[in-house]
Design an enzyme around this catalytic site. Structure first.
Site, short mmCIF file in Angstrom:
data_model
loop_
_atom_site.label_atom_id
_atom_site.label_comp_id
_atom_site.label_asym_id
_atom_site.label_seq_id
_atom_site.Cartn_x
_atom_site.Cartn_y
_atom_site.Cartn_z
N ARG A 47 1.19 -1.31 0.00
CA ARG A 47 0.22 0.29 -0.03
C ARG A 47 0.75 0.79 0.71
O ARG A 47 0.81 2.53 -0.87
CB ARG A 47 -0.81 -0.13 1.18
CG ARG A 47 -2.09 1.30 1.08
CD ARG A 47 -3.04 0.81 2.28
NE ARG A 47 -1.07 0.83 3.66
CZ ARG A 47 -2.24 0.91 4.83
NH1 ARG A 47 -3.61 1.98 5.25
NH2 ARG A 47 -1.16 0.68 6.35
N ASP A 100 -4.80 -0.58 -2.58
CA ASP A 100 -4.92 -0.35 -0.94
C ASP A 100 -6.81 -1.18 -0.92
O ASP A 100 -7.60 -1.20 -2.19
CB ASP A 100 -6.00 1.42 -1.05
CG ASP A 100 -6.36 1.27 1.22
OD1 ASP A 100 -7.08 0.76 1.59
OD2 ASP A 100 -6.27 2.19 1.10
N TYR A 127 -11.09 -5.47 16.00
CA TYR A 127 -10.39 -6.69 15.39
C TYR A 127 -10.62 -7.45 15.46
O TYR A 127 -10.93 -8.37 14.97
CB TYR A 127 -9.23 -6.13 16.22
CG TYR A 127 -7.79 -6.57 15.55
CD1 TYR A 127 -7.06 -6.82 14.39
CD2 TYR A 127 -7.21 -7.91 16.24
CE1 TYR A 127 -6.43 -7.10 14.55
CE2 TYR A 127 -6.38 -8.49 16.00
CZ TYR A 127 -5.64 -8.35 14.96
OH TYR A 127 -4.41 -9.17 14.59
P1 NDP Z 1 1.99 -5.39 10.04
O1 NDP Z 1 0.89 -4.25 10.35
O2 NDP Z 1 3.83 -5.56 10.22
O3 NDP Z 1 1.64 -5.59 8.19
C1 NDP Z 1 0.43 -5.38 7.49
C2 NDP Z 1 0.86 -5.27 6.19
O4 NDP Z 1 -1.00 -4.69 5.72
C3 NDP Z 1 1.33 -3.99 5.13
O5 NDP Z 1 1.67 -5.18 4.49
C4 NDP Z 1 -0.08 -3.08 5.16
O6 NDP Z 1 0.55 -1.95 4.48
C5 NDP Z 1 -0.89 -3.94 4.85
N1 NDP Z 1 -2.38 -3.58 4.99
C6 NDP Z 1 -2.77 -2.42 5.28
N2 NDP Z 1 -3.65 -2.01 5.36
C7 NDP Z 1 -4.22 -2.37 3.85
C8 NDP Z 1 -4.89 -2.09 2.91
N3 NDP Z 1 -5.99 -1.24 3.50
N4 NDP Z 1 -4.49 -1.92 2.24
C9 NDP Z 1 -3.32 -3.20 1.03
N5 NDP Z 1 -2.45 -3.48 2.35
C10 NDP Z 1 -2.87 -3.46 3.98
O7 NDP Z 1 1.53 -7.23 10.27
P2 NDP Z 1 2.07 -8.34 10.59
O8 NDP Z 1 2.06 -9.00 10.14
O9 NDP Z 1 2.24 -7.99 12.20
O10 NDP Z 1 -0.24 -8.70 10.60
C11 NDP Z 1 -0.08 -9.67 8.95
C12 NDP Z 1 -1.58 -10.38 9.15
O11 NDP Z 1 -1.27 -11.21 10.68
C13 NDP Z 1 -2.67 -9.03 9.78
O12 NDP Z 1 -3.70 -9.73 9.52
C14 NDP Z 1 -3.34 -9.09 11.41
O13 NDP Z 1 -4.32 -9.03 11.81
C15 NDP Z 1 -2.77 -10.31 10.95
N6 NDP Z 1 -1.60 -11.21 12.69
C16 NDP Z 1 -0.83 -10.83 13.32
C17 NDP Z 1 -0.65 -11.04 14.53
C18 NDP Z 1 1.11 -10.38 15.15
O14 NDP Z 1 1.63 -11.05 16.33
N7 NDP Z 1 1.83 -9.60 14.70
C19 NDP Z 1 -0.84 -12.18 15.36
C20 NDP Z 1 -2.29 -12.57 14.93
C21 NDP Z 1 -2.47 -11.83 13.52
P3 NDP Z 1 1.92 -0.90 4.09
O15 NDP Z 1 2.87 -1.60 4.71
O16 NDP Z 1 1.17 -0.32 3.20
O17 NDP Z 1 0.55 -0.39 6.06
#
Ligand code: NDP
Length: 234
Positions: free
Chosen positions: A34, A48, A140
């Site tokens: 994004r 997005d 969430y």
């Molecule tokens: P990060 O915050 O490190 O990364 C999130 C990713 O999602 C980024 O690439 C971000 O892009 C992208 N993103 C967010 N909003 C949008 C949007 N509107 N359109 C397109 N892309 C978007 O998260 P994590 O790696 O920690 O988590 C990944 C998934 O795992 C999530 O769904 C989270 O809820 C889930 N999760 C995470 C846990 C944890 O402990 N970390 C535990 C359990 C579940 P950009 O870089 O541009 O913001």
């Protein structure tokens, strides 16, 4: 044979680890990003997922480069934590729009090609919080629980087309988010995890690799916890 894979939110964290894992398995992997730059060595498309037109444009780019998406990993997600009494409707809706409706947008676009091909894999990244609940994370948790009902409905709708739909529910994973927690809180969390540690992004990526593989051909509608035992299978 290499397959066309799309991982949303593959620019960092868990999504990036999944994308690298599937690339290592021999697939043609595309990621959506994004903001910022696409990750090195992966085909990146800017998107997005709260915007259907951007989702459609991203799929068109992936189809041109690698062919119709055969494996979709809906990983992109956000959180806007707040206690219910203080949570704004805007923040509630923003989290639902990205985490749940975002998965709807990409899955709807992906199944077109999968139905034609009569095969496909959809993997949705939920969270232990979606099943256990968490104070301050009502939006969430609702979005992540919603993914389970969504996946199981799709599993029933699409099973006859040889498309499997599964959910991965990670627990606490070593990311920037968890590293930012105070040391004391980190120790408390680890005490509640039978395996006594945070998970790694690789732990999640390996589970996704399995669900995406031929070996997982008879698994659909499942919720696979990758949480060190925190949820005890939910
Ligand atoms: P990060 O915050 O490190 O990364 C999130 C990713 O999602 C980024 O690439 C971000 O892009 C992208 N993103 C967010 N909003 C949008 C949007 N509107 N359109 C397109 N892309 C978007 O998260 P994590 O790696 O920690 O988590 C990944 C998934 O795992 C999530 O769904 C989270 O809820 C889930 N999760 C995470 C846990 C944890 O402990 N970390 C535990 C359990 C579940 P950009 O870089 O541009 O913001």
């Amino acid at each position: 044979m290499s397959r066309s894979v799309l991982v949303t939110g593959g620019s960092r964290g868990i999504g990036l680890a999944i994308a690298r894992e599937l690339k290592e398995a021999g697939d043609d992997v595309a990621v959506t990003y994004r903001t910022g730059q696409p990750p090195e060595g992966l085909f990146g498309v800017q998107c997005d997922i709260t915007d259907s037109a951007q989702v459609d444009a991203a799929f068109k780019q992936v189809e041109e480069a690698h062919g119709p998406v055969e494996v979709l990993v809906a990983n992109a997600g956000i959180n806007k934590d707040q206690l219910l009494a203080l949570m704004s409707e805007e923040d509630f809706n923003a989290v639902l729009d990205t985490n749940l409706t975002g998965a709807f947008r990409v899955a709807k676009r992906a199944v077109r090609g999968m139905m034609r091909k009569r095969s496909g894999r959809i993997i949705l990244i939920s969270s232990v919080v979606g099943l256990a609940g968490s104070p301050g994370q009502a939006n969430y948790a609702a979005s992540k629980a919603g993914l389970v009902g969504f996946a199981r409905s799709l599993a029933r709708e699409l099973g006859s087309r040889n498309i499997t739909v599964n959910v991965v529910a990670p627990g606490y994973i070593e990311t920037d988010m968890t590293a930012a927690l105070p040391e004391k809180r980190q120790e408390e969390i680890k005490k509640n995890v039978p395996l006594g540690r945070y998970g790694t992004t690789a732990d999640v990526a390996k589970a996704v690799r399995f669900l995406a593989s031929e070996d997982a051909g008879y698994i659909t509608g499942a919720v696979i916890p990758v949480d060190g035992g925190l949820g005890m299978g939910h």
